[in-house]
Design an enzyme around this catalytic site. Structure first.
Site, PDB file in Angstrom:
ATOM      1  N   ALA A 167     -17.792 -10.845  13.697  1.00  0.00           N
ATOM      2  CA  ALA A 167     -16.416 -11.263  13.367  1.00  0.00           C
ATOM      3  C   ALA A 167     -15.616 -10.194  12.635  1.00  0.00           C
ATOM      4  O   ALA A 167     -14.828 -10.493  11.735  1.00  0.00           O
ATOM      5  CB  ALA A 167     -16.418 -12.570  12.573  1.00  0.00           C
TER       6      ALA A 167
ATOM      7  N   ASP B  37     -12.380 -17.601  13.028  1.00  0.00           N
ATOM      8  CA  ASP B  37     -13.239 -17.093  11.952  1.00  0.00           C
ATOM      9  C   ASP B  37     -12.441 -16.513  10.783  1.00  0.00           C
ATOM     10  O   ASP B  37     -13.021 -16.066   9.799  1.00  0.00           O
ATOM     11  CB  ASP B  37     -14.161 -15.987  12.493  1.00  0.00           C
ATOM     12  CG  ASP B  37     -15.215 -16.531  13.449  1.00  0.00           C
ATOM     13  OD1 ASP B  37     -15.408 -17.764  13.493  1.00  0.00           O
ATOM     14  OD2 ASP B  37     -15.851 -15.722  14.151  1.00  0.00           O
TER      15      ASP B  37
ATOM     16  N   LYS C 213     -19.885 -11.375   9.036  1.00  0.00           N
ATOM     17  CA  LYS C 213     -20.587 -12.662   8.874  1.00  0.00           C
ATOM     18  C   LYS C 213     -21.729 -12.763   9.877  1.00  0.00           C
ATOM     19  O   LYS C 213     -21.728 -12.125  10.939  1.00  0.00           O
ATOM     20  CB  LYS C 213     -19.642 -13.859   9.037  1.00  0.00           C
ATOM     21  CG  LYS C 213     -18.976 -14.008  10.415  1.00  0.00           C
ATOM     22  CD  LYS C 213     -19.813 -14.686  11.475  1.00  0.00           C
ATOM     23  CE  LYS C 213     -19.223 -14.558  12.864  1.00  0.00           C
ATOM     24  NZ  LYS C 213     -20.122 -14.803  13.972  1.00  0.00           N
TER      25      LYS C 213
ATOM     26  N   GLY D 190     -13.111  -8.345  13.749  1.00  0.00           N
ATOM     27  CA  GLY D 190     -11.671  -8.465  13.979  1.00  0.00           C
ATOM     28  C   GLY D 190     -11.069  -9.551  13.099  1.00  0.00           C
ATOM     29  O   GLY D 190     -10.001  -9.370  12.504  1.00  0.00           O
ATOM     30  N   SER D 191     -11.779 -10.674  12.988  1.00  0.00           N
ATOM     31  CA  SER D 191     -11.296 -11.762  12.123  1.00  0.00           C
ATOM     32  C   SER D 191     -11.294 -11.319  10.661  1.00  0.00           C
ATOM     33  O   SER D 191     -10.395 -11.690   9.888  1.00  0.00           O
ATOM     34  CB  SER D 191     -12.189 -12.994  12.273  1.00  0.00           C
ATOM     35  OG  SER D 191     -12.202 -13.419  13.611  1.00  0.00           O
ATOM     36  N   ALA D 192     -12.299 -10.538  10.291  1.00  0.00           N
ATOM     37  CA  ALA D 192     -12.354 -10.021   8.918  1.00  0.00           C
ATOM     38  C   ALA D 192     -11.117  -9.170   8.642  1.00  0.00           C
ATOM     39  O   ALA D 192     -10.469  -9.307   7.591  1.00  0.00           O
ATOM     40  CB  ALA D 192     -13.630  -9.197   8.716  1.00  0.00           C
TER      41      ALA D 192
END
Ligand code: ATP
Length: 366
Positions: free
Chosen positions: A106, A142, A11, A108-110
């Site tokens: 982001a 996120d 993102k 890691g959040s993905a």
């Protein structure tokens, strides 16, 4: 063997407005997320014991084991649904990274969002999008947007996400930096810059290293991303409450990149530049080569440049690569879909269907 693969996007924040830190050190945010067609892939496989393998871009700096955000997401899902959901005692998680690590994209959040949709499919847990979003919010700010994708407004710590009306496809060039930035360190630098700017007299002027690149939009105190915690422990900030940029939302509805470019904003940009001053050259090079807008992505250090169209993006990517102002470049489009299952077990039957990247489908009912 029973395995499911999910594809998850990076993102960029088209607006990232950071309010003052609260008592818990977290900043209130208003942000506009935009998913990019730069994807990690997460494969989960039923196994006798737990294991994790990470390959690809920046893999060596990704933690293996319980600290990995994908592992945390799996633990949160098991917690929510109950241990009986697991088909086997263990789970093998494989992450193929294309999203650079600690780059403000982001990644890691993905991966956490990918692990959620993949396990939901693998175990036939049947959680709806809303239920998965509730689990996601417990994993990180996120992660909810990683599930949703597209273009969306994020409030609170960036975890309260609502889809935004946006037309068209945008062409971006990402300039990856030689180095990483820690999100808490960038928020702490933002607090320091604001405190210094609020002091009266010459002492109130930012130090040279703290100045934003020329042409940066000044921190509005109402513009910014990702559940930022500076560790400042509730130190008073100088920013006003953040507000959504209505001109940016109108530009997104128009689908015109020339309207959108000048409206990109990031309250963390000056802080990221203060910690990595060479980003100033990267941002300047993008402007010199005709980008419609250029911005540090989230907490950085990746810079994202908006191009007129695909041909312009290719030219811009070549120019930036040749200018020696970044480690490498990528030309990508946005918006991209959120976490999507792209392959399911051969014996998956009614639970799913095989698909290539175009045939992927989001998991869970909207
Ligand atoms: P943020 O989402 O906080 O803005 P970022 O986008 O800049 O962060 P990420 O790639 O998400 O950066 O990584 C942030 C940190 O999270 C890394 O330094 C890494 O130690 C840790 N991390 C945990 N799991 C993962 C993962 N699956 N992929 C990448 N980093 C991970």
């Amino acid at each position: 063997m029973t395995a499911v693969t999910a594809r998850v996007p990076a993102k960029v924040n088209l607006q990232l407005s950071v309010g003052p830190p609260g008592a818990d050190g977290y900043h209130d945010l208003v942000t506009v997320f935009h998913a990019l067609a730069l994807f990690d892939e997460v494969t989960v496989t039923s196994a006798d014991t737990d294991s994790m393998v990470v390959t690809g871009e920046g893999a060596r700096s990704v933690p293996l084991g319980p600290d990995n955000l994908a592992a945390r997401a799996v633990a949160a899902l098991v917690d929510a649904v109950g241990p009986g959901v697991r088909e086997t005692p263990g789970l093998a998680i494989e992450i193929r990274k294309r999203i650079p690590v600690a780059a403000g994209l982001a990644g890691g959040s993905a991966d956490a969002a990918g692990a959620l949709v993949a396990c939901n499919e693998l175990w036939g847990a049947g959680l709806s999008h809303q239920e998965l979003a509730e689990v996601a919010a417990r994993v990180g700010s996120d992660v909810g947007f990683g599930l949703l994708g597209g273009t969306a407004v994020g409030l609170g710590r960036g975890d309260r996400v609502t889809p935004a009306l946006a037309a068209g496809t945008y062409h971006w060039v990402l300039a990856f930096a030689d180095g990483q930035l820690s999100t808490p360190a960038v928020y702490a630098a933002c607090d320091r810059l604001r405190a210094r700017a609020a002091r009266p007299g010459p002492g109130g002027q930012p130090a040279p290293g703290d100045r934003a690149a020329p042409g940066d939009r000044p921190g509005s105190g109402g513009r910014a991303a990702s559940g930022g915690r500076s560790g400042a422990g509730g130190r008073a900030g100088t920013a006003a409450p953040p507000q959504l940029d209505t001109a940016l939302m109108a530009a997104l509805r128009s689908g015109d990149p020339a309207e959108l470019g000048p409206l990109l904003s990031n309250d963390l940009q000056a802080a990221a530049v203060s910690l990595l001053p060479r980003l100033r050259q990267t941002l300047a090079a993008g402007r010199e080569h005709g980008a419609l807008g250029g911005i540090v992505s989230g907490s950085g250090p990746t810079c994202a440049f908006l191009a007129r169209d695909g041909a312009h993006a290719r030219d811009l990517a070549v120019a930036l690569a040749g200018a020696g102002v970044c480690r490498t470049v990528a030309s990508v489009t946005g918006p991209a879909p959120g976490a999507t299952v792209i392959s399911v077990p051969a014996d998956g039957g009614p639970r799913g269907r095989l698909g290539g990247s175009e045939a992927g489908r989001p998991v869970g009912r909207p």
